[in-house]
Design a protein around this motif. Structure first.
Motif, PDB file in Angstrom:
ATOM      1  N   LEU A 904       0.871  -1.189   0.000  1.00 22.08           N
ATOM      2  CA  LEU A 904       0.000   0.000   0.000  1.00 22.08           C
ATOM      3  C   LEU A 904       0.912   1.245   0.000  1.00 22.08           C
ATOM      4  CD1 LEU A 904      -2.755   1.412   0.256  1.00 22.08           C
ATOM      5  CD2 LEU A 904      -2.492   1.231   2.756  1.00 22.08           C
ATOM      6  N   GLN A 905       0.731   2.067  -1.045  1.00 22.16           N
ATOM      7  CA  GLN A 905       1.540   3.285  -1.189  1.00 22.16           C
ATOM      8  C   GLN A 905       0.630   4.514  -1.117  1.00 22.16           C
ATOM      9  OE1 GLN A 905       3.476   2.659  -4.943  1.00 22.16           O
ATOM     10  NE2 GLN A 905       5.226   1.638  -4.011  1.00 22.16           N
ATOM     11  N   ILE A 906       0.974   5.394  -0.173  1.00 22.75           N
ATOM     12  CA  ILE A 906       0.201   6.635  -0.014  1.00 22.75           C
ATOM     13  C   ILE A 906       1.187   7.814  -0.214  1.00 22.75           C
ATOM     14  CG2 ILE A 906      -1.198   8.068   1.512  1.00 22.75           C
ATOM     15  CD1 ILE A 906      -1.951   5.439   2.993  1.00 22.75           C
ATOM     16  N   SER A 907       0.857   8.724  -1.185  1.00 19.23           N
ATOM     17  CA  SER A 907       1.719   9.894  -1.418  1.00 19.23           C
ATOM     18  C   SER A 907       0.869  11.157  -1.405  1.00 19.23           C
ATOM     19  CB  SER A 907       2.464   9.764  -2.754  1.00 19.23           C
ATOM     20  OG  SER A 907       1.550   9.786  -3.834  1.00 19.23           O
ATOM     21  N   VAL A 908       1.495  12.195  -0.860  1.00 18.35           N
ATOM     22  CA  VAL A 908       0.825  13.504  -0.782  1.00 18.35           C
ATOM     23  C   VAL A 908       1.796  14.554  -1.360  1.00 18.35           C
ATOM     24  CG1 VAL A 908      -0.338  15.188   0.655  1.00 18.35           C
ATOM     25  CG2 VAL A 908      -0.377  12.757   1.293  1.00 18.35           C
ATOM     26  N   THR A 909       1.367  15.213  -2.445  1.00 13.36           N
ATOM     27  CA  THR A 909       2.221  16.224  -3.097  1.00 13.36           C
ATOM     28  C   THR A 909       1.410  17.507  -3.359  1.00 13.36           C
ATOM     29  OG1 THR A 909       1.663  15.358  -5.284  1.00 13.36           O
ATOM     30  CG2 THR A 909       3.657  14.495  -4.227  1.00 13.36           C
ATOM     31  N   GLY A 910       2.140  18.576  -3.606  1.00 10.98           N
ATOM     32  CA  GLY A 910       1.494  19.866  -3.930  1.00 10.98           C
ATOM     33  C   GLY A 910       1.278  20.020  -5.440  1.00 10.98           C
ATOM     34  N   GLN A 911       0.131  20.435  -5.825  1.00 10.97           N
ATOM     35  CA  GLN A 911      -0.207  20.739  -7.236  1.00 10.97           C
ATOM     36  C   GLN A 911      -1.118  21.964  -7.205  1.00 10.97           C
ATOM     37  OE1 GLN A 911      -1.076  17.371  -9.824  1.00 10.97           O
ATOM     38  NE2 GLN A 911      -2.663  18.557 -10.832  1.00 10.97           N
ATOM     39  N   HIS A 912      -0.473  23.159  -7.124  1.00 10.70           N
ATOM     40  CA  HIS A 912      -1.196  24.412  -6.853  1.00 10.70           C
ATOM     41  C   HIS A 912      -2.422  24.577  -7.760  1.00 10.70           C
ATOM     42  CE1 HIS A 912      -1.517  28.502  -5.342  1.00 10.70           C
ATOM     43  NE2 HIS A 912      -1.803  28.880  -6.598  1.00 10.70           N
ATOM     44  N   PRO A 913      -3.585  24.901  -7.143  1.00  6.41           N
ATOM     45  CA  PRO A 913      -3.823  25.236  -5.715  1.00  6.41           C
ATOM     46  C   PRO A 913      -4.342  24.022  -4.931  1.00  6.41           C
ATOM     47  CG  PRO A 913      -5.698  25.915  -7.012  1.00  6.41           C
ATOM     48  CD  PRO A 913      -4.777  25.226  -7.962  1.00  6.41           C
ATOM     49  N   PHE A 914      -3.954  22.815  -5.360  1.00  8.92           N
ATOM     50  CA  PHE A 914      -4.472  21.602  -4.731  1.00  8.92           C
ATOM     51  C   PHE A 914      -3.362  20.861  -3.996  1.00  8.92           C
ATOM     52  CE2 PHE A 914      -7.055  22.409  -8.506  1.00  8.92           C
ATOM     53  CZ  PHE A 914      -8.342  22.367  -7.995  1.00  8.92           C
ATOM     54  N   VAL A 915      -3.805  19.982  -3.100  1.00  9.31           N
ATOM     55  CA  VAL A 915      -2.958  18.924  -2.546  1.00  9.31           C
ATOM     56  C   VAL A 915      -3.421  17.630  -3.184  1.00  9.31           C
ATOM     57  CG1 VAL A 915      -2.409  17.563  -0.492  1.00  9.31           C
ATOM     58  CG2 VAL A 915      -2.447  20.049  -0.376  1.00  9.31           C
ATOM     59  N   LYS A 916      -2.481  16.894  -3.761  1.00  4.59           N
ATOM     60  CA  LYS A 916      -2.830  15.674  -4.479  1.00  4.59           C
ATOM     61  C   LYS A 916      -2.487  14.452  -3.622  1.00  4.59           C
ATOM     62  CE  LYS A 916      -2.124  13.250  -8.851  1.00  4.59           C
ATOM     63  NZ  LYS A 916      -1.454  13.263 -10.156  1.00  4.59           N
ATOM     64  N   TYR A 917      -3.520  13.646  -3.369  1.00  2.00           N
ATOM     65  CA  TYR A 917      -3.360  12.376  -2.659  1.00  2.00           C
ATOM     66  C   TYR A 917      -3.398  11.259  -3.693  1.00  2.00           C
ATOM     67  CZ  TYR A 917      -4.771  14.964   1.578  1.00  2.00           C
ATOM     68  OH  TYR A 917      -4.888  15.853   2.611  1.00  2.00           O
ATOM     69  N   VAL A 918      -2.494  10.317  -3.534  1.00  2.00           N
ATOM     70  CA  VAL A 918      -2.522   9.105  -4.372  1.00  2.00           C
ATOM     71  C   VAL A 918      -2.471   7.885  -3.439  1.00  2.00           C
ATOM     72  CG1 VAL A 918      -1.357   7.782  -6.160  1.00  2.00           C
ATOM     73  CG2 VAL A 918      -1.378  10.273  -6.302  1.00  2.00           C
TER      74      VAL A 918
END
Length: 983
Positions: A904-918
């Motif tokens: 299980l891989q969980i990543s959180v990155t910035g993609q202005h103006p959003f926060v992207k969860y995968v």
């Protein structure tokens, strides 16, 4: 026609002005000239048609409507319509716009001849003579080859046409005579003449033929009777220059014949005097092609190198050395009659001149550059004063009898003098460098008068017999003479105060007995007696309009007007009440010269001695003429990217859109005697300044940035005393912008009112919707918390802890219990807030995942990667926003998977103006038969997370993407991507 005598002379000086391509003419070679009823001058060339309005040329070519640039002729029809022959076409010009060809076919027209019935006879090339009337053509003669260059219609109606006529390629004649019905009556033999270029009918009924091989003469009587018979040329016309190529001929209103030749312009006066004008006299070219006399008595001469305008007028004529005078610089003039003119010249000649016969007789000669003047005293005696040693003063005086000439040496004066007078009692009075003296020719005694020994410029006698002396130092004396004994005694009265500081110059006594004193610095002064007999003075200076401060009174006319002479020309003082108005005579008559002497005859003819010759002029009383009519000739509307020509004659009122308030007006008075003397005044009604402008000679004006509104441009000319003539006007309106019109304002009010209502209602609805959404979010959050902490999850956690205790695994039981307690505490804390920090939310998610890993005992691996910049920043997210989706990945994906290699891989990155969860797992996938979904299970957690994302992002569709991974058609896991708009 009778010429009593004739002489041949070179050209007298006449006023000429040339117009060429540099002035705007279409080309220099002008073949025909025409003036329309408005006064515009038209010049026809092979490169277009030029119109002259007195200020500028306007050219018509193929670029603006002509079918051909070769314009051969034109005439004016009814209602001011102009007809133009261009190439093989007949076109109209109406209000400056060229119309289409109005001929049914093609026809080369050489000339137009208007008829009393309104029709017009056309002379053509190869089509004979044709009548044009009301748009219809009627053949008069049969068609025949060759150009018909000109036409004469006799009283009997016979038609005499000239040109170059051929038959079967052979030249047969240059003259043909037809009856009124077009029947051929006679024709001239070949070469007699050769190529008739023009036919001219003079006021005596003589028909002149202008041909390549010279001037010929026909009798009207013969032509009227149907035969062509040449007459012998009168003596003045039988001249070598008229045996060559003669192009054109006319007779002006004074009876002078003007003849166009290849060697210059020839004038033959009523007395038979023949004068030749060439390029050396100012003519544009010796090769003269066409002649035309306009409505103002100007002669327009079309030549090979441009157009020459000659002011005829009959009022101004120069005589120079080319007319036999000894010198052009004339010192003095004596006029006894129109046939007896006496002059003295600077180079020392006394001559008698007869302008009618142009005969000149030299009566005396002295050294050049001597003082040599004719003096006439108030008693009518004539003298010649001279000084061969100095030009400006005399030392000798001779009596002069016009019939017998000089009569011996009368006085050899000891001192030089400027002028002299006689009293009718045998005494001479001399004014000179050494004062005022009386001379008795009987005793030869010279006596100083009244103690005046300073320089005296001039002396005159008034009506009372008093002698007035103007002094060099500016003083003015009235000298009373006494004849009680012998010698004469005198008493002076100093009236210098009447000069008001002016330095007295030459003096004059008018018909009313007023004494006029010129000056060297302040114009002229009139000295007169008031009702009490006290001397008063009236001064006229350049401030009153005189051209020069140094001037003197030279003559007067029968109307009480006084002529002022200066080195710039003549001014005319017109009596107005007790004062005078100044008319700049030279400016009005285009006469500028250095004037030395003026004489006026009883019949109103002026003879003027100038530095350029002897001048004869007749006062035309231009001050009585109305101002010339002015025309608005062109209007240019300067838009942002282009300039549009508006036709002032065609448009009664012009509507211009806003933003086109830059307008330039061109105007001119059709006055060709002296264009520069015309004074204009204009104004723009509707503008900020509606006053008439200061008088100007300019013929254009520009207005920039005019605001919307109605305007009227008015322009007028003014005469010499500033009385205005009739104005030419142009009305136009600049419309306001559409957004300032009443209809737009009304629509705008309705629109704004509707918009306000709409947006207020929408705002209220939005507030209501937002309140509802917040309520739903709160409910959803509570449901989410309940869903996240459902009894099943709690039950499983407690069972797991119990199992660890039962198995005596105290360590793991303690760890499990601590994490479970911390998770409960975080969830309870988050339940009090709508958002939490991203770092706290990820901490809670890690606690949850670790509990699930403890339960599943290493069945899968979990990796959580969060961008460090996100953890450092104060980013707020809904609590446990992705926990349901992580739970689905564990429970329905990894837990169902066989084996222990789950990830299980969980990543959180910035993609202005959003926060992207995968969230990505390698579980059994959503479409596997072992998943709950496959068994009809419905995930409320997934739906709850989707609603929370949608509400938080304030969007219609949640930004969640589910990706089902497959390999060879077999599910290999699930990938979920969430975009959350951070706060």
């Amino acid at each position: 026609m009778l010429f009593l005598c004739w002489t041949t002379v070179s050209a007298q000086r006449v006023l000429m002005e040339n117009y060429t391509m540099e002035n705007g003419l279409a080309t220099n070679v002008v073949y025909d000239i025409f003036q329309d009823s408005k006064g515009f001058m038209w010049f026809m060339t092979r490169f277009g048609l030029s119109r002259y309005d007195g200020a500028r040329f306007t050219n018509f070519t193929t670029k603006n409507g002509l079918r051909s640039n070769f314009v051969s002729a034109m005439f004016e029809g009814p209602n001011g319509i102009l007809y133009v022959a261009s190439g093989d076409n007949l076109q109209t010009i109406v209000n400056g716009k060229v119309g289409p060809n109005i001929l049914p076919g093609s026809m080369a027209i050489e000339a137009f001849y208007k008829q009393p019935d309104g029709s017009c006879i056309l002379t053509t090339d190869n089509s004979g003579l044709v009548r044009y009337s009301e748009g219809k053509l009627q053949q008069i003669t049969p068609t025949y080859p060759g150009p018909n260059s000109s036409l004469i219609i006799t009283p009997a109606g016979n038609l005499l046409t000239g040109g170059h006529f051929i038959e079967k390629t052979e030249y047969i004649s240059s003259l043909k005579l037809f009856d009124p019905n077009g029947k051929l009556l006679d024709f001239a033999p070949p070469g007699e003449p050769n190529d008739a270029q023009n036919l001219f009918l003079d006021i005596h009924g003589n028909i002149w033929v202008c041909a390549v091989n010279g001037l010929q003469l026909l009798s009207m009587e013969d032509v009227d009777e149907g035969r062509i018979k040449f007459c012998s040329l009168p003596t003045p016309f039988d001249h070598a220059i008229l045996k060559g190529n003669v192009q054109d001929m006319l007779q002006d209103r004074y009876g002078n014949y003007w003849i166009a030749t290849n060697e210059g312009l020839v004038r033959i006066g009523p007395s038979g005097q023949l004068t030749v004008f060439t390029e050396t006299d100012g003519l544009a070219s010796n090769k003269v092609l066409k002649l035309h006399e306009d409505q103002e008595n100007n002669l327009w001469v079309g030549t090979l190198k441009g157009v020459t305008k000659i002011s005829l007028g009959g009022h101004l004529q120069y005589f120079t050395t080319q007319d036999g005078l000894a010198d052009n610089e004339i010192q003095s003039v004596l006029v006894l009659s129109e046939e007896e003119i006496f002059v003295t010249t600077t180079n020392g000649h006394l001559q008698k001149f007869n302008p009618l016969t142009m005969s000149v007789t030299t009566l005396a000669s002295i050294k050049p550059n001597s003082f040599f003047k004719i003096l006439t005293t108030r008693t009518g005696q004539h003298f010649v004063a001279l000084n061969e040693e100095y030009r400006w003063t005399a030392k000798k005086l001779f009596k002069f009898d016009p019939k017998q000439g000089l009569q011996g040496e009368e006085i050899a004066f000891d001192h030089s003098f400027f002028n002299m007078e006689t009293d009718g009692k045998g005494h001479y009075f001399m004014a000179g460098n050494h004062g005022l003296y009386a001379y008795d020719p009987k005793t030869e005694e010279q006596l100083n008068l009244a103690g005046i020994k300073d320089r005296v410029n001039q002396i005159v006698f008034d009506k009372d017999g008093n002698l007035w002396a103007g002094m060099w130092d500016g003083k003015l004396f009235r000298v009373e003479l006494f004849y009680n004994g012998d010698p004469i005694t005198a008493k002076k009265d100093d009236l210098s105060h009447l000069m008001k500081g002016a330095r007295t110059g030459l003096m004059y006594v008018d018909a009313m007995g007023n004494v006029w004193a010129g000056s060297r610095d302040q114009g002229v002064t009139k000295i007169f007696k008031d009702t009490n007999g006290v001397y008063q003075s009236l001064q006229m200076t350049p401030e009153d309009g005189l051209m020069a401060p140094s001037c003197y009174v030279a003559a007067e006319d029968s109307q009480g007007s006084v002529f002022i002479a200066s080195q710039l020309g003549l001014d005319k003082l017109l009596p107005v009440g007790d004062s005078y108005k100044v008319l700049n005579f030279s400016k009005e008559n285009n006469f500028y010269d250095e004037i030395w002497d003026v004489k006026r005859t009883v019949d109103g003819i002026f003879w003027v001695a100038t530095a350029s010759g002897l001048v004869r002029f007749v006062d035309q009383f231009t001050e009585t003429l109305p101002p010339p009519k002015v025309h608005i000739t062109q209007i240019i509307n300067k838009a942002e990217n282009e300039s549009v020509n508006l036709d002032p004659a065609e448009l009664k009122e012009t509507i211009l859109p806003h933003g086109q308030g830059n307008i330039q007006f061109y105007f001119a008075a059709l006055y060709f005697v002296n264009e520069s003397a015309v004074k204009y005044s204009y104004r723009l009604l509707g503008a900020s300044d509606e006053n008439w402008n200061t008088l100007t000679n300019g013929t254009s004006v520009s207005y920039a940035g005019l605001r919307p509104g109605k305007y009227r441009f008015e322009v007028r000319t003014l005469n010499w005393n500033d009385l205005p003539g009739t104005s030419d006007v142009f009305d136009f309106e600049i419309t306001p912008p559409w957004w300032t019109t009443w209809w737009f304002m009304s629509l705008s009010f309705v629109f704004i009112t509707g918009a306000v209502y709409y947006f207020m209602k929408r705002r209220i609805d939005h507030i209501r919707y937002k309140a509802q959404m917040e309520q739903r979010i709160t409910e959803t959050e509570m449901k989410a918390l309940r869903a996240q902490m459902n009894p099943h999850f709690i039950f499983n956690c407690i069972n797991n802890i119990d199992a660890l205790v039962q198995s005596n695994d105290r360590y793991n039981a303690t760890v499990y219990l601590n994490k479970f307690a911390k998770l409960l505490r975080n969830v309870l804390d988050s339940s009090q807030q709508r958002t939490v920090s991203l770092s706290m939310d990820m901490e809670t998610l890690e606690l949850y995942v670790s509990l699930e890993q403890l339960r599943d005992k290493g069945k899968y691996e979990v990796s959580i990667n969060v961008d460090k910049n996100l953890l450092k920043g104060d980013f707020q997210v809904p609590p446990l926003i992705i926990q349901p989706l992580v739970e689905n990945a564990i429970v329905h994906g990894l837990r169902k998977n066989q084996g222990t290699n789950g990830k299980l891989q969980i990543s959180v990155t910035g993609q202005h103006p959003f926060v992207k969860y995968v969230i990505e797992d390698n579980g059994v996938g959503r479409n596997n038969k072992n998943s709950n979904k496959a068994k009809g299970h419905k995930s409320y957690g997934t739906q709850m997370s989707s609603d929370r994302v949608r509400f938080f992002n304030e969007e219609d569709k949640a930004s969640i993407l589910f990706i089902d991974k497959e390999e060879n058609g077999v599910p290999t896991g699930t990938r979920v991507e969430i975009l959350l708009k951070v706060e």
